[in-house]
Design an enzyme around this catalytic site. Sequence first.
Site, PDB file in Angstrom:
ATOM      1  N   SER A 113       0.832  -1.201   0.000  1.00  0.00           N
ATOM      2  CA  SER A 113       0.000   0.000   0.000  1.00  0.00           C
ATOM      3  C   SER A 113       0.874   1.263   0.000  1.00  0.00           C
ATOM      4  O   SER A 113       1.540   1.526  -0.993  1.00  0.00           O
ATOM      5  CB  SER A 113      -1.004  -0.027   1.147  1.00  0.00           C
ATOM      6  OG  SER A 113      -2.006   0.916   0.878  1.00  0.00           O
ATOM      7  N   PHE A 189      -3.936  -6.316  15.576  1.00  0.00           N
ATOM      8  CA  PHE A 189      -3.606  -5.392  14.477  1.00  0.00           C
ATOM      9  C   PHE A 189      -3.859  -3.948  14.906  1.00  0.00           C
ATOM     10  O   PHE A 189      -3.032  -3.060  14.674  1.00  0.00           O
ATOM     11  CB  PHE A 189      -4.439  -5.744  13.242  1.00  0.00           C
ATOM     12  CG  PHE A 189      -3.975  -5.068  11.987  1.00  0.00           C
ATOM     13  CD1 PHE A 189      -2.901  -5.564  11.259  1.00  0.00           C
ATOM     14  CD2 PHE A 189      -4.603  -3.922  11.524  1.00  0.00           C
ATOM     15  CE1 PHE A 189      -2.462  -4.933  10.096  1.00  0.00           C
ATOM     16  CE2 PHE A 189      -4.178  -3.282  10.365  1.00  0.00           C
ATOM     17  CZ  PHE A 189      -3.104  -3.793   9.653  1.00  0.00           C
ATOM     18  N   ALA A 191      -3.882  -2.801  17.958  1.00  0.00           N
ATOM     19  CA  ALA A 191      -2.907  -2.409  18.979  1.00  0.00           C
ATOM     20  C   ALA A 191      -1.561  -2.065  18.335  1.00  0.00           C
ATOM     21  O   ALA A 191      -0.889  -1.109  18.744  1.00  0.00           O
ATOM     22  CB  ALA A 191      -2.732  -3.530  19.997  1.00  0.00           C
ATOM     23  N   ASP A 234      -9.473  -7.535  -0.370  1.00  0.00           N
ATOM     24  CA  ASP A 234      -9.021  -6.150  -0.163  1.00  0.00           C
ATOM     25  C   ASP A 234     -10.099  -5.184  -0.655  1.00  0.00           C
ATOM     26  O   ASP A 234     -10.432  -5.165  -1.839  1.00  0.00           O
ATOM     27  CB  ASP A 234      -7.705  -5.919  -0.922  1.00  0.00           C
ATOM     28  CG  ASP A 234      -7.094  -4.550  -0.635  1.00  0.00           C
ATOM     29  OD1 ASP A 234      -7.814  -3.668  -0.113  1.00  0.00           O
ATOM     30  OD2 ASP A 234      -5.911  -4.363  -0.937  1.00  0.00           O
ATOM     31  N   HIS A 262      -6.553  -5.942   2.899  1.00  0.00           N
ATOM     32  CA  HIS A 262      -5.593  -4.924   2.476  1.00  0.00           C
ATOM     33  C   HIS A 262      -4.213  -5.116   3.126  1.00  0.00           C
ATOM     34  O   HIS A 262      -3.222  -4.605   2.623  1.00  0.00           O
ATOM     35  CB  HIS A 262      -6.168  -3.549   2.834  1.00  0.00           C
ATOM     36  CG  HIS A 262      -5.411  -2.390   2.280  1.00  0.00           C
ATOM     37  ND1 HIS A 262      -5.215  -2.194   0.930  1.00  0.00           N
ATOM     38  CD2 HIS A 262      -4.786  -1.347   2.896  1.00  0.00           C
ATOM     39  CE1 HIS A 262      -4.512  -1.082   0.739  1.00  0.00           C
ATOM     40  NE2 HIS A 262      -4.239  -0.554   1.916  1.00  0.00           N
TER      41      HIS A 262
HETATM   42  C1  MLT Z   1      -2.036   1.884   3.457  1.00  0.00           C
HETATM   43  O1  MLT Z   1      -2.446   0.785   3.861  1.00  0.00           O
HETATM   44  O2  MLT Z   1      -0.829   2.135   3.405  1.00  0.00           O
HETATM   45  C2  MLT Z   1      -3.043   2.939   3.086  1.00  0.00           C
HETATM   46  O3  MLT Z   1      -4.270   2.338   2.758  1.00  0.00           O
HETATM   47  C3  MLT Z   1      -2.537   3.768   1.933  1.00  0.00           C
HETATM   48  C4  MLT Z   1      -3.442   4.913   1.621  1.00  0.00           C
HETATM   49  O4  MLT Z   1      -4.035   5.502   2.530  1.00  0.00           O
HETATM   50  O5  MLT Z   1      -3.534   5.280   0.427  1.00  0.00           O
END
Ligand code: MLT
Length: 291
Positions: A113, A189, A191, A234, A262
Amino acid sequence: MSAAGTGSPATPGGAPTHQVELAGAPLAWDETGDGPAVALLLHGFPHGRWLWTAAARAMVAGHPTLRCVAPDLPGFGASPARPGPVTLDGWADLCAVLLDHLGVDRAAVAGLSMGGYLALALVRRHPDRVRALVLADTRAAADTDAVRERRRALADVARREGVAAVADAQLDGALGRTTRQDAARVAAFRAAMAGGASVEGIVGALAAMADRPDATPLLAALRVPTLVVGGAEDALTRPSELQALAAAISGARLALLDGAGHASAWERPDAFAAVAGPVLAGDPAAGRAAG
Ligand code: MLT
């Protein structure tokens, strides 16, 4: 951390294996494995090196030639925020400094991401330093105006209410529906997100993402083995978006992981390692440089 706290964040996962003054401030990272094939693992938002711990172990177990290097980006985990505006280009330059420090000319780079945005910035600014790419749950396009507006609002939440409120806001989209059925994993996650970022880190990263350029023009010119991977569940970078990203890169492979959202590398580390490990290790059968 309190709402007003902007100092060094906590370090989920314990102390980093390495912490060194680099380019004027401490940078922390974990190393897993000590092989010749260095892989730089770049976390998402608002994560830290903890995102990669299990996947890195699984990748090194399968590919002992790997040396996985997972930094806490500045403002996250054990790496304090740095003064001045945060940009992905600045972070890409810092990654190049880290590779210099490690004595590594070329590394494979995996980014999840926000880490994927950074991986693409690294390719743009330092193309000779990247020998393979794993783009996980990410996109090449720049933010829309609506997304920039949401980032401004989230930065205000961080300043006003602190990091835990940001973790709460991110939680639903961050994990797939399968992981969300496991309350203990969801709590772990949350935390890690709440305990591993600073307000400065969050505000800086949001500004850096909002300001990033469109990386789409880079894709057709990519000539390193590339894997696009992500969770089949995701909801933030949907499978159709990942398919389109893979299709835009000549020779790229696509892997969609069942039961992951995600945060695919964290949610299904063994499955992630099974597809990404060969690419990062430079296994010739894993992907080809497009000609
Ligand atoms: C991430 O998980 O890094 C975010 O979803 C990225 C974003 O906010 O575009």
